[in-house]
Scaffold this motif. Structure first.
Motif, mmCIF file in Angstrom:
data_model
loop_
_atom_site.group_PDB
_atom_site.id
_atom_site.type_symbol
_atom_site.label_atom_id
_atom_site.label_comp_id
_atom_site.label_asym_id
_atom_site.label_seq_id
_atom_site.Cartn_x
_atom_site.Cartn_y
_atom_site.Cartn_z
ATOM 1 N N LEU A 18 -18.287 7.678 -0.716
ATOM 2 C CA LEU A 18 -18.464 6.416 0.008
ATOM 3 C C LEU A 18 -19.354 6.528 1.239
ATOM 4 C CD1 LEU A 18 -15.127 4.365 -0.056
ATOM 5 C CD2 LEU A 18 -17.396 3.637 -0.815
ATOM 6 N N PRO A 19 -19.215 7.550 2.088
ATOM 7 C CA PRO A 19 -20.121 7.631 3.236
ATOM 8 C C PRO A 19 -21.591 7.680 2.835
ATOM 9 C CG PRO A 19 -18.254 9.108 3.533
ATOM 10 C CD PRO A 19 -18.167 8.589 2.137
ATOM 11 N N ASP A 56 0.822 -1.214 0.000
ATOM 12 C CA ASP A 56 0.000 0.000 0.000
ATOM 13 C C ASP A 56 0.855 1.263 0.000
ATOM 14 O OD1 ASP A 56 -2.174 -1.624 0.053
ATOM 15 O OD2 ASP A 56 -3.040 -0.830 1.901
ATOM 16 N N ILE A 57 0.420 2.259 -0.783
ATOM 17 C CA ILE A 57 1.140 3.531 -0.849
ATOM 18 C C ILE A 57 0.245 4.710 -0.466
ATOM 19 C CG2 ILE A 57 2.786 2.717 -2.575
ATOM 20 C CD1 ILE A 57 1.090 4.090 -4.715
ATOM 21 N N ASN A 58 -1.049 4.455 -0.296
ATOM 22 C CA ASN A 58 -1.984 5.517 0.067
ATOM 23 C C ASN A 58 -2.882 5.025 1.200
ATOM 24 O OD1 ASN A 58 -4.433 7.169 0.113
ATOM 25 N ND2 ASN A 58 -3.702 8.070 -1.791
ATOM 26 N N GLY A 59 -2.918 5.760 2.304
ATOM 27 C CA GLY A 59 -3.656 5.298 3.472
ATOM 28 C C GLY A 59 -5.038 5.883 3.646
ATOM 29 N N SER A 60 -5.562 6.620 2.650
ATOM 30 C CA SER A 60 -6.850 7.308 2.821
ATOM 31 C C SER A 60 -7.985 6.330 3.094
ATOM 32 C CB SER A 60 -7.171 8.149 1.577
ATOM 33 O OG SER A 60 -6.191 9.138 1.370
ATOM 34 N N LEU A 61 -8.142 5.319 2.232
ATOM 35 C CA LEU A 61 -9.240 4.376 2.420
ATOM 36 C C LEU A 61 -9.007 3.500 3.640
ATOM 37 C CD1 LEU A 61 -11.924 3.500 1.124
ATOM 38 C CD2 LEU A 61 -10.667 1.647 0.016
ATOM 39 N N THR A 62 -7.748 3.160 3.909
ATOM 40 C CA THR A 62 -7.432 2.378 5.105
ATOM 41 C C THR A 62 -7.883 3.105 6.359
ATOM 42 O OG1 THR A 62 -5.547 1.301 4.036
ATOM 43 C CG2 THR A 62 -5.570 1.332 6.444
ATOM 44 N N ARG A 63 -7.639 4.404 6.422
ATOM 45 C CA ARG A 63 -8.050 5.187 7.594
ATOM 46 C C ARG A 63 -9.569 5.266 7.714
ATOM 47 N NH1 ARG A 63 -3.480 8.134 5.932
ATOM 48 N NH2 ARG A 63 -4.765 9.547 4.687
ATOM 49 N N TYR A 64 -10.246 5.237 6.578
ATOM 50 C CA TYR A 64 -11.706 5.271 6.597
ATOM 51 C C TYR A 64 -12.277 3.984 7.198
ATOM 52 C CZ TYR A 64 -16.520 5.335 4.809
ATOM 53 O OH TYR A 64 -17.894 5.283 4.697
ATOM 54 N N TRP A 65 -11.702 2.853 6.801
ATOM 55 C CA TRP A 65 -12.225 1.552 7.238
ATOM 56 C C TRP A 65 -11.681 1.119 8.593
ATOM 57 C CZ3 TRP A 65 -16.283 -1.008 5.589
ATOM 58 C CH2 TRP A 65 -16.741 -0.821 4.286
ATOM 59 N N THR A 103 -24.184 -3.951 -4.225
ATOM 60 C CA THR A 103 -22.870 -4.436 -3.809
ATOM 61 C C THR A 103 -21.824 -4.229 -4.908
ATOM 62 O OG1 THR A 103 -23.179 -6.739 -4.573
ATOM 63 C CG2 THR A 103 -23.943 -6.198 -2.344
ATOM 64 N N LEU A 104 -22.234 -4.378 -6.177
ATOM 65 C CA LEU A 104 -21.297 -4.176 -7.278
ATOM 66 C C LEU A 104 -20.952 -2.701 -7.441
ATOM 67 C CD1 LEU A 104 -22.767 -6.727 -9.840
ATOM 68 C CD2 LEU A 104 -20.574 -6.894 -8.645
ATOM 69 N N ALA A 105 -21.949 -1.827 -7.287
ATOM 70 C CA ALA A 105 -21.689 -0.389 -7.353
ATOM 71 C C ALA A 105 -20.804 0.052 -6.194
ATOM 72 C CB ALA A 105 -23.013 0.380 -7.347
ATOM 73 N N HIS A 106 -21.096 -0.455 -5.008
ATOM 74 C CA HIS A 106 -20.326 -0.099 -3.816
ATOM 75 C C HIS A 106 -18.874 -0.547 -3.946
ATOM 76 C CE1 HIS A 106 -18.672 -1.667 0.075
ATOM 77 N NE2 HIS A 106 -18.838 -0.411 0.389
ATOM 78 N N LEU A 107 -18.661 -1.765 -4.419
ATOM 79 C CA LEU A 107 -17.295 -2.275 -4.530
ATOM 80 C C LEU A 107 -16.481 -1.445 -5.516
ATOM 81 C CD1 LEU A 107 -15.187 -4.410 -3.814
ATOM 82 C CD2 LEU A 107 -16.125 -5.847 -5.642
ATOM 83 N N ALA A 108 -17.093 -1.064 -6.643
ATOM 84 C CA ALA A 108 -16.369 -0.257 -7.621
ATOM 85 C C ALA A 108 -16.038 1.121 -7.064
ATOM 86 C CB ALA A 108 -17.188 -0.130 -8.905
ATOM 87 N N ALA A 158 -26.733 5.002 2.797
ATOM 88 C CA ALA A 158 -27.894 4.522 2.039
ATOM 89 C C ALA A 158 -28.293 3.117 2.462
ATOM 90 C CB ALA A 158 -27.594 4.560 0.536
ATOM 91 N N VAL A 159 -27.316 2.228 2.655
ATOM 92 C CA VAL A 159 -27.667 0.857 2.995
ATOM 93 C C VAL A 159 -28.221 0.766 4.412
ATOM 94 C CG1 VAL A 159 -25.492 -0.066 3.938
ATOM 95 C CG2 VAL A 159 -26.958 -1.526 2.543
#
Length: 297
Positions: free
Chosen positions: A277-278, A72-81, A188-193, A283-284
Motif C-alpha cells: 500500500l505505501p 473490526d477484529i484487526n487493527g493493522s490497516l486502521t493504524r496505517y490510516w 482507484t480501482l486497483a488501490h481500493l482492492a 505512486a500517486v
C-alpha cells in the motif's frame, strides 16, 4: 482538548493531508497550461477546496460505517490510516452527531469556496462535490449487500473525478479532463482492492462484499493487476500528451505500482497488501508532482 484533537486527527486521516490539495492542484496546473491565466490566489483557493472537500468525504465514510466499524477484529490497516489511536466514532472518542457536524463544516466550507469561482467553473466543481458525496454514501451502503462489485466500480468514480474537479476550477470539460479521468480511474480501482485485501478480515467480520470477499485473495490480486495494467496503458497515452517530464514521472510511478503488484501477487495475503500500500500511495504523489512539474516547466 487534546483528546478531541486526537479524535479529529484520526477522523480526517490528518497525516495524509498534503496529498489531497496536491492531487487537486495537479488538475489545476494542467488547466493553467491549457487556458493560461496563472494565479497564486486561485491555487490557494483550489488547494483549500481540495483539502476541505476530500476531508469531508473521509469523515462521511466514517459516519456512514460507524456501526459496522464496531465489528473490526484487526487493527493493522486502521493504524496505517489513523495517525493517533484508531476509529474515533466506534471507540466513543467523538459522537456520531459531532462527526456529522464536522462533515457539514468541512463540506460547507469547501462548497462556499467553490461557489466563489466564476461561472461555469463553480457549477462544475459543486456538481462533482455533490455527486461524490452521494456516491460515497452509495458505495458504503451498497457493498453491504451485493453479489457483483457494483459498489466498487461506481463508487470509485468519486475519487477519479477529484483531480478532474481541480482541472475544472479553471478549465472546461475537454479531452485533457477526459484523459485525466481515464488515467486515474483504473488506479482507484486497483488501490481500493489492495486496501481491501489488507482489510479482508475486518470486511468479513462486518459482512462487507468487497473484492477479496467476493473473489478470494487470488482473484483480488488479479483484479489489482488487471486494473494496474489498464492504468499503465492509459498512463502512456496521457503522458505523451504532457511531455518528457510527465513521461519520466509516470515511469517512476508505474515502477512503484509494478513493485506493489509483485508484492501482492507473490503474497496474496493481508500482510503483503499492507507492504504494498505505501508504494501505491507514493505512486500517486509522484504522478501529481510530475503533472505539476510538466505544466510548470
Amino acid at each position: 482538548m487534546r483528546e478531541t484533537l486526537a479524535a479529529l486527527a484520526d477522523l480526517t486521516r490528518a497525516h495524509f493531508f498534503f496529498v489531497w490539495p496536491l492531487l487537486f492542484c495537479s488538475g489545476l496546473a494542467l488547466a493553467f497550461e491549457n487556458y493560461g491565466g496563472f494565479s497564486w490566489e486561485l491555487i490557494g483557493r483550489a488547494a483549500l477546496i481540495g483539502l476541505l472537500g476530500f476531508e469531508a468525504g473521509l469523515v462521511l465514510n466514517d459516519y456512514v460505517d460507524r456501526e459496522y466499524d464496531r465489528r473490526d477484529i484487526n487493527g493493522s490497516l486502521t493504524r496505517y490510516w489513523r495517525p493517533v489511536a484508531g476509529r474515533p466514532i466506534p471507540e466513543g472518542r467523538i459522537s456520531p452527531r459531532a462527526a456529522f457536524a464536522v462533515f457539514l463544516a468541512l463540506a460547507g466550507s469547501a462548497a462556499a469556496l467553490a461557489a466563489t469561482l466564476p461561472a461555469p467553473h463553480n457549477l462544475y466543481v459543486l456538481g462533482i462535490m455533490g455527486y461524490s458525496y452521494l456516491v460515497e454514501y452509495f458505495y458504503q451502503t451498497k457493498k453491504r449487500r451485493q453479489t457483483l462489485p457494483v459498489a466498487q466500480v461506481i463508487g470509485r468514480t468519486d475519487f477519479a473525478l477529484f483531480p478532474v474537479a481541480g482541472y475544472l476550477v479553471h478549465g472546461s470539460p475537454d479531452t485533457t479532463a477526459l484523459l485525466f479521468f481515464l488515467f486515474f480511474y483504473p488506479w482507484t480501482l486497483a488501490h481500493l482492492a489492495a486496501n481491501d485485501i489488507a482489510d479482508v478480515a475486518n470486511d468479513r467480520a462486518r459482512g462487507m462484499a468487497t473484492v477479496p470477499v467476493l473473489y478470494g485473495m487470488a482473484g483480488a490480486a488479479r483484479w489489482v493487476l488487471g486494473f494496474s495494467a489498464v492504468h499503465g496503458a492509459i498512463a502512456l497515452v496521457f503522458a505523451l500528451t504532457l511531455g518528457p517530464v510527465a513521461i519520466a514521472g509516470f515511469a517512476a510511478g508505474l515502477t512503484l505500482l509494478g513493485a506493489a503488484n509483485y508484492i501482492i501477487l507473490r503474497g496474496k495475503s493481508p500482510a503483503a497488501a499492507m507492504r504494498a500500500l505505501p508504494l501505491v500511495h507514493i505512486a500517486v504523489v509522484v504522478y501529481a508532482v510530475a503533472i505539476i512539474a510538466a505544466a510548470a516547466l
